[in-house]
Write a protein that holds these residues in place. Sequence first.
Motif, PDB file in Angstrom:
ATOM      1  N   LEU A 149       0.830  -1.213   0.000  1.00  0.00           N
ATOM      2  CA  LEU A 149       0.000   0.000   0.000  1.00  0.00           C
ATOM      3  C   LEU A 149       0.858   1.254   0.000  1.00  0.00           C
ATOM      4  CD1 LEU A 149      -2.818  -1.034   2.531  1.00  0.00           C
ATOM      5  CD2 LEU A 149      -2.984  -0.836   0.032  1.00  0.00           C
ATOM      6  N   LEU A 150       1.977   1.219   0.709  1.00  0.00           N
ATOM      7  CA  LEU A 150       2.870   2.371   0.736  1.00  0.00           C
ATOM      8  C   LEU A 150       3.441   2.659  -0.650  1.00  0.00           C
ATOM      9  CD1 LEU A 150       4.445   4.531   2.323  1.00  0.00           C
ATOM     10  CD2 LEU A 150       6.193   2.785   2.776  1.00  0.00           C
ATOM     11  N   VAL A 151       3.910   1.578  -1.337  1.00  0.00           N
ATOM     12  CA  VAL A 151       4.497   1.750  -2.661  1.00  0.00           C
ATOM     13  C   VAL A 151       3.460   2.271  -3.652  1.00  0.00           C
ATOM     14  CG1 VAL A 151       5.476   0.515  -4.641  1.00  0.00           C
ATOM     15  CG2 VAL A 151       6.344   0.086  -2.333  1.00  0.00           C
ATOM     16  N   PHE A 152       2.269   1.654  -3.669  1.00  0.00           N
ATOM     17  CA  PHE A 152       1.249   2.096  -4.614  1.00  0.00           C
ATOM     18  C   PHE A 152       0.730   3.502  -4.271  1.00  0.00           C
ATOM     19  CE2 PHE A 152       0.978  -2.346  -5.942  1.00  0.00           C
ATOM     20  CZ  PHE A 152       0.794  -2.194  -7.315  1.00  0.00           C
ATOM     21  N   GLY A 153       0.678   3.819  -2.995  1.00  0.00           N
ATOM     22  CA  GLY A 153       0.261   5.157  -2.615  1.00  0.00           C
ATOM     23  C   GLY A 153       1.235   6.219  -3.081  1.00  0.00           C
ATOM     24  N   LEU A 154       2.530   5.961  -2.872  1.00  0.00           N
ATOM     25  CA  LEU A 154       3.538   6.902  -3.346  1.00  0.00           C
ATOM     26  C   LEU A 154       3.544   6.982  -4.864  1.00  0.00           C
ATOM     27  CD1 LEU A 154       6.516   6.041  -0.934  1.00  0.00           C
ATOM     28  CD2 LEU A 154       5.018   8.043  -0.858  1.00  0.00           C
ATOM     29  N   PHE A 200       0.958   6.575  -6.856  1.00  0.00           N
ATOM     30  CA  PHE A 200      -0.207   7.355  -7.273  1.00  0.00           C
ATOM     31  C   PHE A 200       0.039   8.856  -7.071  1.00  0.00           C
ATOM     32  CE2 PHE A 200      -4.231   9.445  -6.187  1.00  0.00           C
ATOM     33  CZ  PHE A 200      -4.955   9.208  -7.347  1.00  0.00           C
ATOM     34  N   LEU A 201       0.644   9.190  -5.932  1.00  0.00           N
ATOM     35  CA  LEU A 201       0.899  10.607  -5.668  1.00  0.00           C
ATOM     36  C   LEU A 201       1.954  11.178  -6.603  1.00  0.00           C
ATOM     37  CD1 LEU A 201       0.889  10.620  -1.747  1.00  0.00           C
ATOM     38  CD2 LEU A 201      -0.915  11.433  -3.287  1.00  0.00           C
ATOM     39  N   ALA A 202       2.956  10.356  -6.941  1.00  0.00           N
ATOM     40  CA  ALA A 202       4.031  10.831  -7.801  1.00  0.00           C
ATOM     41  C   ALA A 202       3.673  10.764  -9.270  1.00  0.00           C
ATOM     42  CB  ALA A 202       5.308  10.020  -7.533  1.00  0.00           C
ATOM     43  N   GLY A 203       2.620  10.042  -9.608  1.00  0.00           N
ATOM     44  CA  GLY A 203       2.232   9.899 -11.000  1.00  0.00           C
ATOM     45  C   GLY A 203       3.209   9.076 -11.808  1.00  0.00           C
ATOM     46  N   SER A 204       3.943   8.195 -11.148  1.00  0.00           N
ATOM     47  CA  SER A 204       4.945   7.366 -11.837  1.00  0.00           C
ATOM     48  C   SER A 204       4.841   5.946 -11.304  1.00  0.00           C
ATOM     49  CB  SER A 204       6.356   7.920 -11.609  1.00  0.00           C
ATOM     50  OG  SER A 204       7.317   7.124 -12.263  1.00  0.00           O
ATOM     51  N   GLU A 205       3.703   5.328 -11.591  1.00  0.00           N
ATOM     52  CA  GLU A 205       3.400   4.020 -11.008  1.00  0.00           C
ATOM     53  C   GLU A 205       4.396   2.960 -11.414  1.00  0.00           C
ATOM     54  OE1 GLU A 205      -0.131   0.730 -11.450  1.00  0.00           O
ATOM     55  OE2 GLU A 205      -0.697   2.842 -11.299  1.00  0.00           O
ATOM     56  N   THR A 206       4.691   2.881 -12.721  1.00  0.00           N
ATOM     57  CA  THR A 206       5.529   1.779 -13.197  1.00  0.00           C
ATOM     58  C   THR A 206       6.957   1.897 -12.689  1.00  0.00           C
ATOM     59  OG1 THR A 206       5.963   3.033 -15.209  1.00  0.00           O
ATOM     60  CG2 THR A 206       4.171   1.421 -15.265  1.00  0.00           C
ATOM     61  N   ARG A 207       7.382   3.083 -12.342  1.00  0.00           N
ATOM     62  CA  ARG A 207       8.746   3.223 -11.844  1.00  0.00           C
ATOM     63  C   ARG A 207       8.832   2.844 -10.359  1.00  0.00           C
ATOM     64  NH1 ARG A 207      12.208   5.701 -15.252  1.00  0.00           N
ATOM     65  NH2 ARG A 207      11.324   6.755 -17.072  1.00  0.00           N
ATOM     66  N   LEU A 208       7.923   3.382  -9.554  1.00  0.00           N
ATOM     67  CA  LEU A 208       7.985   3.099  -8.127  1.00  0.00           C
ATOM     68  C   LEU A 208       7.541   1.689  -7.775  1.00  0.00           C
ATOM     69  CD1 LEU A 208       6.766   6.435  -6.496  1.00  0.00           C
ATOM     70  CD2 LEU A 208       9.080   5.565  -6.740  1.00  0.00           C
ATOM     71  N   VAL A 209       6.688   1.086  -8.601  1.00  0.00           N
ATOM     72  CA  VAL A 209       6.237  -0.261  -8.289  1.00  0.00           C
ATOM     73  C   VAL A 209       7.381  -1.258  -8.342  1.00  0.00           C
ATOM     74  CG1 VAL A 209       5.665  -1.168 -10.590  1.00  0.00           C
ATOM     75  CG2 VAL A 209       4.231  -1.762  -8.606  1.00  0.00           C
ATOM     76  N   GLY A 210       8.469  -0.870  -8.992  1.00  0.00           N
ATOM     77  CA  GLY A 210       9.632  -1.752  -8.997  1.00  0.00           C
ATOM     78  C   GLY A 210      10.233  -1.966  -7.620  1.00  0.00           C
ATOM     79  N   LEU A 211       9.865  -1.089  -6.670  1.00  0.00           N
ATOM     80  CA  LEU A 211      10.348  -1.279  -5.298  1.00  0.00           C
ATOM     81  C   LEU A 211       9.804  -2.557  -4.674  1.00  0.00           C
ATOM     82  CD1 LEU A 211      10.047   2.383  -3.956  1.00  0.00           C
ATOM     83  CD2 LEU A 211      12.114   1.188  -4.698  1.00  0.00           C
ATOM     84  N   LEU A 212       8.726  -3.102  -5.217  1.00  0.00           N
ATOM     85  CA  LEU A 212       8.195  -4.371  -4.696  1.00  0.00           C
ATOM     86  C   LEU A 212       9.189  -5.511  -4.849  1.00  0.00           C
ATOM     87  CD1 LEU A 212       4.493  -4.270  -5.970  1.00  0.00           C
ATOM     88  CD2 LEU A 212       5.334  -3.831  -3.665  1.00  0.00           C
ATOM     89  N   ILE A 213      10.225  -5.285  -5.642  1.00  0.00           N
ATOM     90  CA  ILE A 213      11.228  -6.324  -5.843  1.00  0.00           C
ATOM     91  C   ILE A 213      11.930  -6.693  -4.537  1.00  0.00           C
ATOM     92  CG2 ILE A 213      13.213  -4.838  -6.313  1.00  0.00           C
ATOM     93  CD1 ILE A 213      13.914  -6.646  -8.628  1.00  0.00           C
ATOM     94  N   PHE A 214      11.870  -5.751  -3.557  1.00  0.00           N
ATOM     95  CA  PHE A 214      12.546  -6.017  -2.280  1.00  0.00           C
ATOM     96  C   PHE A 214      11.704  -6.878  -1.336  1.00  0.00           C
ATOM     97  CE2 PHE A 214      14.474  -2.001  -3.712  1.00  0.00           C
ATOM     98  CZ  PHE A 214      15.809  -2.368  -3.686  1.00  0.00           C
ATOM     99  N   LEU A 215      10.427  -7.071  -1.622  1.00  0.00           N
ATOM    100  CA  LEU A 215       9.592  -7.895  -0.747  1.00  0.00           C
ATOM    101  C   LEU A 215      10.115  -9.334  -0.617  1.00  0.00           C
ATOM    102  CD1 LEU A 215       5.930  -6.785  -1.593  1.00  0.00           C
ATOM    103  CD2 LEU A 215       7.227  -6.370   0.502  1.00  0.00           C
TER     104      LEU A 215
END
Length: 414
Positions: A43-48, A50-65
């Motif tokens: 939720l934190l990653v997707f929230g950020l 959405f706010l940044a308007g750069s979903e495909t870039r920030l969603v890559g942070l899920l790689i650390f899960l």
Amino acid sequence: MEQQQAGPRPQQSPDQAQRALGHPQPKALSTPAFLAWVLGLTLLVFGLSFLAGSETRLVGLLIFLPAIAASVGTVRQTQAASVWATAGGAISVARNPGYHLDDAITLVLTLLFAVLAVFGARWRIARDTELLRLRSTAAVIQQHILHPLPEFTSQVRVDGIFEPLQEDKLFGGDIYDVADTPYGTRVLIGDVQGKGLSAVGVAFAVLGGFREAAHREPALTGLVGALETSVVRHNAYARHSGEAERFVTALVVSIDPLDRGTAQVVNCGHLTPFLVRDALPPDAVRLGATGVPLGLASLVREERSAAGVCFPPDSTMLLYTDGLSEARDGHGAFYPLAERLAALVGPAGAAADTTGGELARALRDDVRAFSHPYQQDDLAVLTLRRISPADRARAVRPGVAAARPNPREDPPEE
């Protein structure tokens, strides 16, 4: 070794400990905790995003899960985190149609990291399980070396607790033993310098020397001299094989016949015992000069001597190692042993009845609360309760003594 069934036991017998060993598993996140942090981070990653308007870039942070799950979770939790991260990346890319090279690279790297995380989790859990099994086995072996308590002799009831610190080394350094001999009951408590396999070698040497010399040497100083020889010889072998030499702090007590109400004590650099008597505050036993630890006698000219101390009937002598007296709280303060002992044996204390093993267990619980949440060293506490033969006969359950004779109380061979 067979033992008498007398009163509650403060520690597991070796057989019970071996059965409890089973297949130990390393610690891992509980399922609710795992779900909470996975959903929270997502939720934190997707929230950020959405706010940044750069979903495909920030969603890559899920790689650390998957990497986080591999370090603290189970294999199944890591697999779930890997599927979750890959699905999250795929959904994010699907929401933005059109081919983008960076999106493809993100998906490939997420999948690759997910596979590596699962293999990493398997390797970590296998390693931790093996290490835990070794530590648990070492604790069981040490409990076989140190005989279960309580033990009865013709003069004292010896009770107490022993808890090795498994988180540090495979073997601890605390030792104790009891021998019922023609010269009275003899008790040893000691602390080997350091821990690990080399410390166990010294512990074997001291215990073996005690169990043989306690029945042979009429003088207590002669017994301590035999223990000194055992440590010196072991150090000679250690030096020859390139291992470190070690010393042993020890306290050796010899209980005189009941009608004398005294005991002999030789202190080899160990901690001062306490004497607890009914209706009286506990006192530190005055032993005079303290000798050097076992293995270091050649460094001084003075010979060790035995001190005579008062040990009347219906009194308890407390022996312990530095795991009790040197325990610290979160602020670095040492455990106030004398103060806490007086409180525990007082009328309203948890060990007001000092006739059994309650005192040792009360001290263990108290020092645990003081140093919570970490045990900092091996902990050994012995209580020597001076009893009469009539009291000893009543303390043993009817029929048990006859069915399970104590091999230490057999008369010496001619």
